[in-house]
Design a protein around this motif. Structure first.
Motif, mmCIF file in Angstrom:
data_model
loop_
_atom_site.group_PDB
_atom_site.id
_atom_site.type_symbol
_atom_site.label_atom_id
_atom_site.label_comp_id
_atom_site.label_asym_id
_atom_site.label_seq_id
_atom_site.Cartn_x
_atom_site.Cartn_y
_atom_site.Cartn_z
ATOM 1 N N THR B 113 0.839 -1.208 0.000
ATOM 2 C CA THR B 113 0.000 0.000 0.000
ATOM 3 C C THR B 113 0.869 1.250 0.000
ATOM 4 N N ALA B 114 1.955 1.216 0.755
ATOM 5 C CA ALA B 114 2.876 2.352 0.786
ATOM 6 C C ALA B 114 3.460 2.609 -0.600
ATOM 7 N N ILE B 115 3.785 1.556 -1.294
ATOM 8 C CA ILE B 115 4.315 1.702 -2.649
ATOM 9 C C ILE B 115 3.268 2.332 -3.555
ATOM 10 N N MET B 116 2.040 1.854 -3.458
ATOM 11 C CA MET B 116 0.982 2.383 -4.320
ATOM 12 C C MET B 116 0.664 3.840 -3.997
ATOM 13 N N ARG B 117 0.995 4.281 -2.804
ATOM 14 C CA ARG B 117 0.711 5.663 -2.419
ATOM 15 C C ARG B 117 1.750 6.633 -2.954
ATOM 16 N N LEU B 118 2.882 6.110 -3.409
ATOM 17 C CA LEU B 118 3.929 6.988 -3.910
ATOM 18 C C LEU B 118 3.447 7.764 -5.122
ATOM 19 N N SER B 119 3.974 8.952 -5.278
ATOM 20 C CA SER B 119 3.663 9.698 -6.496
ATOM 21 C C SER B 119 4.281 8.963 -7.686
ATOM 22 N N PRO B 120 3.756 9.187 -8.892
ATOM 23 C CA PRO B 120 4.194 8.403 -10.050
ATOM 24 C C PRO B 120 5.699 8.332 -10.247
ATOM 25 N N LYS B 121 6.400 9.457 -10.036
ATOM 26 C CA LYS B 121 7.826 9.440 -10.354
ATOM 27 C C LYS B 121 8.611 8.545 -9.397
ATOM 28 N N TYR B 122 8.116 8.361 -8.182
ATOM 29 C CA TYR B 122 8.780 7.461 -7.243
ATOM 30 C C TYR B 122 8.271 6.041 -7.414
ATOM 31 N N LEU B 123 7.008 5.923 -7.699
ATOM 32 C CA LEU B 123 6.428 4.601 -7.927
ATOM 33 C C LEU B 123 7.129 3.914 -9.092
ATOM 34 N N GLU B 124 7.402 4.673 -10.147
ATOM 35 C CA GLU B 124 8.032 4.090 -11.336
ATOM 36 C C GLU B 124 9.391 3.481 -11.002
ATOM 37 N N VAL B 125 10.212 4.247 -10.293
ATOM 38 C CA VAL B 125 11.566 3.741 -10.045
ATOM 39 C C VAL B 125 11.539 2.592 -9.040
ATOM 40 N N VAL B 126 10.621 2.633 -8.093
ATOM 41 C CA VAL B 126 10.533 1.533 -7.126
ATOM 42 C C VAL B 126 10.180 0.235 -7.841
ATOM 43 N N LEU B 127 9.183 0.307 -8.714
ATOM 44 C CA LEU B 127 8.772 -0.907 -9.417
ATOM 45 C C LEU B 127 9.849 -1.385 -10.381
ATOM 46 N N LEU B 128 10.463 -0.450 -11.094
ATOM 47 C CA LEU B 128 11.451 -0.856 -12.083
ATOM 48 C C LEU B 128 12.756 -1.296 -11.416
ATOM 49 N N TYR B 129 13.157 -0.636 -10.349
ATOM 50 C CA TYR B 129 14.454 -0.950 -9.735
ATOM 51 C C TYR B 129 14.353 -2.109 -8.741
ATOM 52 N N TYR B 130 13.430 -1.984 -7.814
ATOM 53 C CA TYR B 130 13.363 -2.988 -6.758
ATOM 54 C C TYR B 130 12.544 -4.213 -7.150
ATOM 55 N N TYR B 131 11.521 -4.015 -7.946
ATOM 56 C CA TYR B 131 10.713 -5.190 -8.291
ATOM 57 C C TYR B 131 11.203 -5.872 -9.571
#
Lengths: 435, 173
Positions: B113-131
């Protein structure tokens, strides 16, 4: 704070746990394929040359006739269900059929086509050995100058190479593959697509304090005698036992003992300085050279008169719109700012537009389908409605088109989308005459 | 056979191959990005159709999945900017995701849920880098930003996730 690996494990575990209910949706797959089928079919068709080659094949045995069958450059360029290419285009196809080889690789130049603007080639790459090898084709040159690619098929370029020969998971891989490429210019510097390990060294660093100059590019011109060359690199998989197959693609498993990464997921290994030494050992490279001829050809072009065009809803200031018939396909460019409301307001969510040649417009409207629209290529800019009905945010939109109809239309209809359902709003159609 | 389609494979067959291989991954990405299942399906549909239309311009200088993800991220960005998306319930919850049995653990639910709450520019890098596990250079190319920007966003996203899990700062909408 945890380190990146720990965070990575936690994020993956959390996301996987929360999204494990996500499964492939057959209805979604069906919708995508159904809508895609509405696009102009891209069936391979027999070119004039291939038909002739087939006839020859029946009469003549030997390597030359077999080589001709690997060509079909018109089939790649057109990819339509038309029975034949325009005669003026078919006449430009040069059949080479020349082969070069050494103990590790063999390359045949099948066909070339120069339309006065772009040079297209068909090459067949072959593994003459008895073991699986990975091949990459790079650094295409014309008379010693680097060719700049418009479109290519692997294994050309700086990333993944082509696995030829060998087998994995019970699947035997062919020992040859045909490569198609279209080039648009020559340059003193390698194509950025070709920017593989170490090739940046070819570009000299600017002097301190000076402004680096852009690499120059020169258009291709007709000539009776030219020399085409290309570099073929050969790699041997360090551990062929780690080859895996996924559908029609082959992969090198990064969990190979050679890498020790421990990852269980197979993925295509891109060519870079980190992965190549661990999974692939380069064992050879050869620059093959072929003589080619580039016939003179004129490119027919039509364009629109810049100015104001309008429908019942809005007016449009058209900056430029040109269409050229290149190798029988339409290529064009349009630059247009946002529409201006003629009545009380613009339609909401006026997002982007389709371009329909006039000879297909009525059919498209009747079918309520975009299948017959010019296929949009690169596009930039855009516009959207601002906070009020008469305050659009203005941007310039430029877009390129490709179509395999081959014939230049006398006019096009621009039809906008409203809403996000991807279908055109036919009330927004604006006719642009071309000549 | 190597990394590309055989010359006699039709584009539609190639598209179907891609759908079967990558639909689930793209649905996951788009659902987390858009926080709405129907929107995610629309985004995935449009992603594959765009890829199909641009198939002949795909240069093969990246893996197919990487290319599709790049299209999907741009599609999600466009959809979030659209007038229609303004009417999506902005409250972030896991309800947009298909129900799982057994349900996810509390820890996993909190982090997701915390990840989904991130603004798009942070959500993008989290999903692409960490996931997804892409490197910063690859992410920079995919998002059209510099590597330095990617690094900065990862660092800030890490900080935001830490705060979300430990309480304190307001989450971003």
């Amino acid at each position: 704070m945890k380190n990146d690996h720990e965070i990575m494990d936690r994020v993956r575990a959390a996301v996987d746990d929360c999204t494990r209910g996500i499964e492939e949706t057959p209805s979604l797959r069906y919708r995508i394929l159904t809508q895609a089928k509405g696009d102009p079919p891209m069936k391979k068709k027999l070119s004039t040359v291939l038909i002739l080659a087939t006839v020859l094949m029946l009469l003549v045995t030997g390597a030359v006739a077999a080589t001709l069958l690997h060509g079909d450059i018109l089939g790649w360029l057109f990819r339509t269900d038309r029975s034949e290419a325009p005669a003026e285009i078919a006449a430009l196809v040069e059949t080479a059929g020349e082969s070069r080889r050494n103990e590790l690789s063999a390359l045949t130049l099948n066909e070339t086509l120069f339309d006065g603007n772009t040079l297209s080639l068909s090459l067949t790459l072959e593994n003459p050995t008895d073991e699986p090898m990975v091949y990459r084709i790079r650094q295409a040159k014309l008379n010693g100058q680097y060719l700049i690619a418009e479109s290519v098929m692997l294994p050309y370029g700086s990333s993944a190479g082509e696995l030829l020969g060998g087998e994995a998971d019970g699947q035997v891989f062919p020992k040859e593959a045909t490569v198609y490429a279209t080039f648009t210019a020559v340059s003193d510097y390698p194509d950025p697509l070709d920017n593989a390990m170490g090739s940046t060294a070819a570009i000299a660093a600017p002097e301190e304090g000076s402004i680096p100059s852009l690499p120059s590019r020169t258009a291709l011109t007709a000539t009776d005698e030219a020399e085409f060359s290309v570099l073929v690199e050969v790699f041997r998989p360090v551990d062929p036992a780690r080859l895996t197959a996924l559908g029609h693609e082959a992969f090198l498993d990064p969990s190979s003992p050679a890498t020790g990464s421990g990852s269980a997921e197979s993925r295509l290994i891109p060519f870079d300085s980190a992965t190549v030494p661990s999974l692939l050992a380069q064992i050879g490279s050869e620059e093959y050279t072929f003589p080619i001829r580039m016939k003179t050809a004129a490119i027919p072009t039509v364009s629109a008169q810049p100015g104001t065009y309008e429908n019942d809803l809005f007016s449009l200031e058209l900056d430029s719109f040109t269409l050229s018939s290149v190798s029988g396909m339409l290529e064009g460019c349009i630059t247009v700012p946002a529409p201006s409301a003629m009545k009380d307001r613009l339609p909401e969510d006026l997002t982007f537009f389709y371009a329909f040649p006039e000879d297909v417009y009525e059919q498209a409207k009747q079918d309520n389908s975009v299948a017959l629209a010019l296929r949009m290529g690169n596009s930039g800019g855009g516009w959207s409605n601002g906070p009020g009905p008469d305050s659009p945010i203005l941007c310039n939109v430029s877009a390129s088109f490709r179509s395999n109809t081959g014939s230049l239309p006398r006019g096009v209809y621009l039809v906008w989308m409203t809403g996000n359902n991807g279908t055109p709003d036919w009330d927004t159609a604006i006719y642009i005459p071309l000549k | 056979m190597g990394a590309i389609q055989a010359p006699d494979q039709t584009p539609l067959e190639r598209l179907d191959q891609w759908i079967q291989a990558y639909e689930k991954d793209l649905l996951r990405l788009c659902c987390l990005y858009l926080r709405d299942w129907n929107a995610a399906e629309d985004a995935v549909q449009e992603t594959f159709l765009k890829a199909y239309r641009q198939m002949d311009s795909f240069r093969g200088d990246s893996h197919v999945k990487t290319w599709l993800i790049r299209i999907a991220v741009n599609q999600c960005r466009d959809m979030r900017r659209s007038a229609w998306y303004r009417y999506i319930d902005p409250r972030v919850s896991i309800d947009c995701l298909p129900i799982t049995t057994p349900p996810p653990t509390a820890d996993h639910l909190a982090l997701n849920t915390a990840i989904m709450r991130l603004s798009p520019k942070y959500l993008e890098v989290v999903l692409l880098y960490y996931y997804e596990g892409y490197r910063m250079k690859e992410i920079a190319q995919m998002l059209g930003i510099t590597e330095a920007a990617v690094s900065t966003r990862i660092r800030k996203a890490k900080q935001k996730l830490k705060n979300e899990l430990e309480g304190g700062e307001e989450h971003e909408k």
